[in-house]
Design an enzyme around this catalytic site. Sequence first.
Site, PDB file in Angstrom:
ATOM      1  N   LYS A  14     -21.420  50.334  49.459  1.00 40.04           N
ATOM      2  CA  LYS A  14     -22.625  50.364  50.297  1.00 40.04           C
ATOM      3  C   LYS A  14     -22.796  49.043  51.044  1.00 40.04           C
ATOM      4  CE  LYS A  14     -25.408  51.235  46.775  1.00 40.04           C
ATOM      5  NZ  LYS A  14     -24.475  51.347  45.634  1.00 40.04           N
ATOM      6  N   ARG A  89     -33.732  53.906  44.392  1.00 33.38           N
ATOM      7  CA  ARG A  89     -32.869  54.284  43.272  1.00 33.38           C
ATOM      8  C   ARG A  89     -33.579  55.211  42.299  1.00 33.38           C
ATOM      9  NH1 ARG A  89     -29.352  49.320  43.684  1.00 33.38           N
ATOM     10  NH2 ARG A  89     -27.766  49.391  42.072  1.00 33.38           N
ATOM     11  N   ARG A 123     -13.819  43.095  41.886  1.00 31.91           N
ATOM     12  CA  ARG A 123     -14.548  42.708  43.109  1.00 31.91           C
ATOM     13  C   ARG A 123     -14.944  41.231  43.101  1.00 31.91           C
ATOM     14  NH1 ARG A 123     -19.830  46.265  44.598  1.00 31.91           N
ATOM     15  NH2 ARG A 123     -20.800  45.394  42.747  1.00 31.91           N
ATOM     16  N   ARG A 155     -19.818  38.433  40.675  1.00 38.40           N
ATOM     17  CA  ARG A 155     -21.144  38.750  40.149  1.00 38.40           C
ATOM     18  C   ARG A 155     -21.119  38.820  38.630  1.00 38.40           C
ATOM     19  NH1 ARG A 155     -23.536  43.803  43.417  1.00 38.40           N
ATOM     20  NH2 ARG A 155     -24.370  44.219  41.352  1.00 38.40           N
ATOM     21  N   ARG A 166     -24.644  50.633  34.217  1.00 37.80           N
ATOM     22  CA  ARG A 166     -25.063  50.821  35.615  1.00 37.80           C
ATOM     23  C   ARG A 166     -24.744  52.242  36.081  1.00 37.80           C
ATOM     24  NH1 ARG A 166     -22.113  45.815  38.190  1.00 37.80           N
ATOM     25  NH2 ARG A 166     -22.939  46.546  40.171  1.00 37.80           N
TER      26      ARG A 166
HETATM   27  P1  AMP Z   1     -26.774  46.186  43.242  1.00 38.70           P
HETATM   28  O1  AMP Z   1     -26.431  44.867  43.864  1.00 38.70           O
HETATM   29  O2  AMP Z   1     -27.403  47.141  44.220  1.00 38.70           O
HETATM   30  O3  AMP Z   1     -25.640  46.789  42.478  1.00 38.70           O
HETATM   31  O4  AMP Z   1     -27.925  45.864  42.176  1.00 38.70           O
HETATM   32  C1  AMP Z   1     -27.702  45.011  41.076  1.00 38.70           C
HETATM   33  C2  AMP Z   1     -28.784  45.240  40.026  1.00 38.70           C
HETATM   34  O5  AMP Z   1     -30.067  44.936  40.580  1.00 38.70           O
HETATM   35  C3  AMP Z   1     -28.903  46.656  39.514  1.00 38.70           C
HETATM   36  O6  AMP Z   1     -27.981  46.933  38.449  1.00 38.70           O
HETATM   37  C4  AMP Z   1     -30.351  46.698  39.039  1.00 38.70           C
HETATM   38  O7  AMP Z   1     -30.505  46.012  37.811  1.00 38.70           O
HETATM   39  C5  AMP Z   1     -31.048  45.868  40.116  1.00 38.70           C
HETATM   40  N1  AMP Z   1     -31.489  46.678  41.261  1.00 38.70           N
HETATM   41  C6  AMP Z   1     -31.055  46.585  42.553  1.00 38.70           C
HETATM   42  N2  AMP Z   1     -31.703  47.452  43.349  1.00 38.70           N
HETATM   43  C7  AMP Z   1     -32.564  48.123  42.544  1.00 38.70           C
HETATM   44  C8  AMP Z   1     -33.492  49.170  42.765  1.00 38.70           C
HETATM   45  N3  AMP Z   1     -33.683  49.714  43.984  1.00 38.70           N
HETATM   46  N4  AMP Z   1     -34.199  49.631  41.695  1.00 38.70           N
HETATM   47  C9  AMP Z   1     -34.057  49.099  40.472  1.00 38.70           C
HETATM   48  N5  AMP Z   1     -33.181  48.123  40.194  1.00 38.70           N
HETATM   49  C10 AMP Z   1     -32.434  47.625  41.218  1.00 38.70           C
END
Ligand code: AMP
Length: 209
Positions: A14, A89, A123, A155, A166
């Site tokens: 994404k 989400r 990654r 990360r 996740r």
């Molecule tokens: P991402 O970078 O989108 O993979 O997000 C990393 C982490 O941030 C996720 O595993 C969640 O813990 C948190 N997170 C990011 N976006 C959201 C969201 N829209 N709702 C809830 N948690 C989020």
Amino acid sequence: MSSIVLFGPPGAGKGTQAERMIDATGLPQVSTGDMLRAAVKAGTQTGLEAKGFMEAGLLVPDSVIIDLIKERIQEPDAKNGVMFDGFPRTIPQAEALEQITGVTHVIAIEVPDERIVERICGRYSCGACGNVYHDTFNPVPAGGCTCGNWEEKRRADDNEETVSSRLAAYHEQTSPLADWYRSKGIFHPVNGDRAIDDITGDILNALRL
Ligand code: AMP
């Protein structure tokens, strides 16, 4: 104001696609994951609330996320809409979004679970410019990042243990959104298990750009 949602499991690409679409769409990328990582790094109240959930691979509570988005959408660069990456989400987040801005397209980048682990665990990115690379599929050039300021960054939650939490959060809490958006007639699935350029092409087609 009309926004786009990039939807899909962790590691679907994404963020990579959002970055490539900024020029074509004229919309800024709004990644709740990036915003939360910045908040954790800065040690803000939001960061302190989010940190434990993120480390465990769990979703951060809806109220925290919705407040972040409400604030972000007030920024001048969001006046014509944004490209959401990793938001919404959950159904409550999507319901809140409906009150905040219109969504014209939900682009679902589909990647099977078995491909996610290898994609996430290999990654890394350039800390200077944010370009995303992968040990196997897209390694950084021998001379370092194309931006000229190479600084490898991985990360903390891109490890095998956290990936399974996740993915579970995705299947339990996020994937029901697919039907929710399908019923609204704005859901566009794209096969994400292909070359990055091919996926970008399909997304541009779906957006008719
Ligand atoms: P991402 O970078 O989108 O993979 O997000 C990393 C982490 O941030 C996720 O595993 C969640 O813990 C948190 N997170 C990011 N976006 C959201 C969201 N829209 N709702 C809830 N948690 C989020």
